[in-house]
Design a protein around this motif. Structure first.
Motif, PDB file in Angstrom:
ATOM      1  N   PHE A   1      12.482   2.424  -1.648  1.00  0.00           N
ATOM      2  CA  PHE A   1      13.579   1.534  -1.267  1.00  0.00           C
ATOM      3  C   PHE A   1      13.398   1.096   0.187  1.00  0.00           C
ATOM      4  N   LEU A   2      13.042   2.050   1.047  1.00  0.00           N
ATOM      5  CA  LEU A   2      12.812   1.742   2.467  1.00  0.00           C
ATOM      6  C   LEU A   2      11.673   0.729   2.632  1.00  0.00           C
ATOM      7  N   VAL A   3      10.620   0.887   1.823  1.00  0.00           N
ATOM      8  CA  VAL A   3       9.483  -0.042   1.896  1.00  0.00           C
ATOM      9  C   VAL A   3       9.941  -1.457   1.513  1.00  0.00           C
ATOM     10  N   VAL A   4      10.767  -1.510   0.466  1.00  0.00           N
ATOM     11  CA  VAL A   4      11.273  -2.831   0.030  1.00  0.00           C
ATOM     12  C   VAL A   4      12.133  -3.441   1.145  1.00  0.00           C
TER      13      VAL A   4
ATOM     14  N   PHE B   1       0.849  -1.202   0.000  1.00  0.00           N
ATOM     15  CA  PHE B   1       0.000   0.000   0.000  1.00  0.00           C
ATOM     16  C   PHE B   1       0.888   1.258   0.000  1.00  0.00           C
ATOM     17  N   TYR B   2       1.885   1.282   0.884  1.00  0.00           N
ATOM     18  CA  TYR B   2       2.771   2.458   0.956  1.00  0.00           C
ATOM     19  C   TYR B   2       3.687   2.548  -0.261  1.00  0.00           C
ATOM     20  N   TYR B   3       4.101   1.395  -0.767  1.00  0.00           N
ATOM     21  CA  TYR B   3       4.950   1.389  -1.966  1.00  0.00           C
ATOM     22  C   TYR B   3       4.221   2.084  -3.121  1.00  0.00           C
ATOM     23  N   LEU B   4       2.905   1.801  -3.262  1.00  0.00           N
ATOM     24  CA  LEU B   4       2.118   2.404  -4.335  1.00  0.00           C
ATOM     25  C   LEU B   4       1.942   3.906  -4.125  1.00  0.00           C
ATOM     26  N   LEU B   5       1.878   4.301  -2.850  1.00  0.00           N
ATOM     27  CA  LEU B   5       1.633   5.728  -2.573  1.00  0.00           C
ATOM     28  C   LEU B   5       2.885   6.592  -2.699  1.00  0.00           C
ATOM     29  N   PHE B   6       4.044   5.983  -2.472  1.00  0.00           N
ATOM     30  CA  PHE B   6       5.273   6.779  -2.595  1.00  0.00           C
ATOM     31  C   PHE B   6       5.709   6.865  -4.057  1.00  0.00           C
ATOM     32  N   VAL B   7       4.880   7.551  -4.836  1.00  0.00           N
ATOM     33  CA  VAL B   7       5.201   7.708  -6.259  1.00  0.00           C
ATOM     34  C   VAL B   7       6.312   8.751  -6.378  1.00  0.00           C
ATOM     35  N   ASN B   8       7.222   8.533  -7.309  1.00  0.00           N
ATOM     36  CA  ASN B   8       8.347   9.467  -7.551  1.00  0.00           C
ATOM     37  C   ASN B   8       9.207   9.702  -6.308  1.00  0.00           C
ATOM     38  N   ASN B   9       9.262   8.740  -5.425  1.00  0.00           N
ATOM     39  CA  ASN B   9      10.099   8.889  -4.230  1.00  0.00           C
ATOM     40  C   ASN B   9      10.894   7.591  -4.051  1.00  0.00           C
TER      41      ASN B   9
END
Lengths: 233, 263
Positions: free
Chosen positions: A96-99, A83-91
């Motif tokens: 990387f932190l989410v991964v 969910f957060y990976y999708l929201l952090f567009v262009n960041n």
């Protein structure tokens, strides 16, 4: 009103909350955004695992199964990280932190299954998940403040969902940290703490429902606009 | 209840409460920060819009002054000189009885009339002296006399005294709309209505070919052309008026401007 009754009430209310989210999302699944779809899947996973846990408790006369709980916490964390990976567009850094967070969670989950069974793995797994999700929700709020959207924040579905995540995981962080201690030392009070957790979870679901409702409203408004444009054209 | 248990519950409650408060304060901070920044942006935008409005007003005022100077120069110097030439030419024409001189005199008369017309268009004296209705009536009569198009003027309602600056702007809007209709609509009839209510409603209707107003605006915004329409919209915005356009394509178009009579 007995403790058992309150515990059951909290259990069913959180189940109902998850059911409501899943119902709202899957009723019009195709028109939902990717993020909302993920939240719907989180709710569905929650219903399935709660049902499995209840089934084992009531019908198989078994105790709370740690394996089910651990697996659920792991799956939920992976879905929320997505969910957060999708929201952090262009960041890129945030993504990387989410991964990294997903890899960390997976590593802990492997350790849960292969490591020393006497070690408080549930506390490690759930508190890591909580800390990481708190971090991501704060990062998302920071992104919102930085991007400064022109519309009212309270009308944005993401704001409500993120606020729900921050609220729930902040409140349950201490509980996650001390869960194994409570289970072993304060065994008699465990039900009270877990009831508290369940009520918080029900609130978490309700706040997410507000977000989904806002998303539905936005969707309807954009549909109305496009319909009007067609009639003019 | 054992002290260790009590200690744990107290510590747990305090820690959870602190976490909850932190979470709530972050959420509230985000909401109020966004509101504060947006309201500051709005204030800045309003200030900029006000400044731009003043700049536009100043530009239009200087344009009117320049027109007035040009009009009086044309009328008082060029016009006067042409009239003098005509007077001095008159005895020569009478004595000479030649056709080329007659043609010259006719050409001179036409030139004098053209100079007067340009001078009137630049600043109609009747607008200053008798007000908007009279100036519009005079403009319509002049166009009717030219035979380019038939203009029907009607006026209803109780006239309200307007500020002179506003009257000039309204006059320029009507003038520009009529000019646009003459140039582009291919109409044979133009109806101009002035309706005085709480506002002054100007309705200009023609039986021409009509046109795609939004398309025209988009196209001309992109190419930075369409100065006539731009000047109408600028004046409309400065007057705090409302411009509506409707078309009954292919049978003509109608412009309605609702002008507040007070600033």
């Amino acid at each position: 009103m007995t403790i058992e009754f309150v515990k059951n009430l909290s259990n069913y209310s959180q189940w109902l909350g998850s059911f409501l989210i899943a119902f709202l999302v899957f009723r019009k699944y195709s028109s939902c955004s990717k993020e909302i779809k993920i939240i719907g899947i989180v709710a569905l996973v929650s219903i399935i695992f709660q049902s499995m846990q209840n089934f084992s408790l009531h019908f198989l006369n078994m105790l709370y199964l740690n394996a089910i709980g651990d697996c659920y916490v792991y799956l939920e964390s992976l879905l929320l990280f997505t969910f957060y990976y999708l929201l952090f567009v262009n960041n890129r850094i945030a993504r990387f932190l989410v991964v990294v967070a997903a890899i960390t969670s997976s590593s802990i989950y492997v350790l849960v299954n292969v490591g020393d069974p006497s070690y408080p793995w549930y506390a490690v797994l759930s508190s890591t998940e909580g800390a990481l999700l708190i971090l991501f929700s704060v990062m998302l709020f920071f992104k919102l403040v930085k991007d400064l959207p022109q519309e009212n924040l309270l009308d944005m579905p993401v704001f409500w969902i993120n606020a729900a995540v921050l609220f729930f995981y902040s409140c349950t962080f201490m509980l996650s940290l001390t869960m194994d201690y409570i289970a072993q030392i304060l065994r008699n009070d465990f039900t009270i703490f877990w009831t508290f957790h369940n009520f918080l979870r029900a609130c978490f679901c309700m706040v997410i429902c507000i977000g989904i409702w806002k998303a539905r409203k936005l969707n309807n408004q954009s549909n109305d606009k496009s319909n009007k444009q067609h009639s003019i054209g | 209840m054992e002290p260790a248990r009590i200690d744990f519950i107290v510590m747990f409650s305090i820690a959870t409460a602190v976490m909850l408060l932190l979470a709530l304060s972050i959420i509230l901070f985000v909401i109020f920060y966004q509101k504060r920044i947006l309201s500051e942006q709005l204030k800045r935008q309003l200030l900029e819009a006000g400044y731009q409005q003043k700049m536009l007003e100043a530009a239009l005022e200087s344009q009117e002054k320049e027109r007035s100077r040009l009009a009086s120069d044309l009328h008082d110097s060029v016009g006067a000189m042409l009239s003098t030439i005509r007077l001095t030419l008159h005895p020569v024409v009478k004595a000479g009885n030649g056709q080329p001189l007659d043609q010259t005199k006719q050409l001179l008369d036409e030139t004098i009339e053209t100079v007067r017309r340009i001078s009137r268009d630049l600043l109609p004296a009747s607008l200053e002296r008798f007000g908007l209705s009279h100036a519009v009536q005079e403009m319509c009569e002049r166009i009717n006399m030219s035979g380019i198009i038939e203009v029907q003027l009607s006026e209803s309602g109780h006239k309200i005294e307007m500020d002179k600056k506003r009257e000039v702007m309204v006059y320029r809007i009507i003038q520009e709309m009529i000019n646009n209709a003459i140039r582009h609509s291919k109409a044979s009839l133009l109806k101009v209505q002035l309706v005085w209510t709480e506002t002054l409603d100007i309705i200009i209707q023609d039986n021409g070919q009509g046109f795609d107003y939004e398309g025209f605006k988009d196209h001309h915004n992109a190419s930075k052309a369409g100065l006539g329409l731009y000047s109408i919209e600028t004046r409309v915005s400065l007057l705090g008026a409302k411009l509506d356009y409707s078309t009954v394509f292919p049978k003509g178009s109608q412009f309605t401007v609702k002008v507040p009579t007070a600033a």
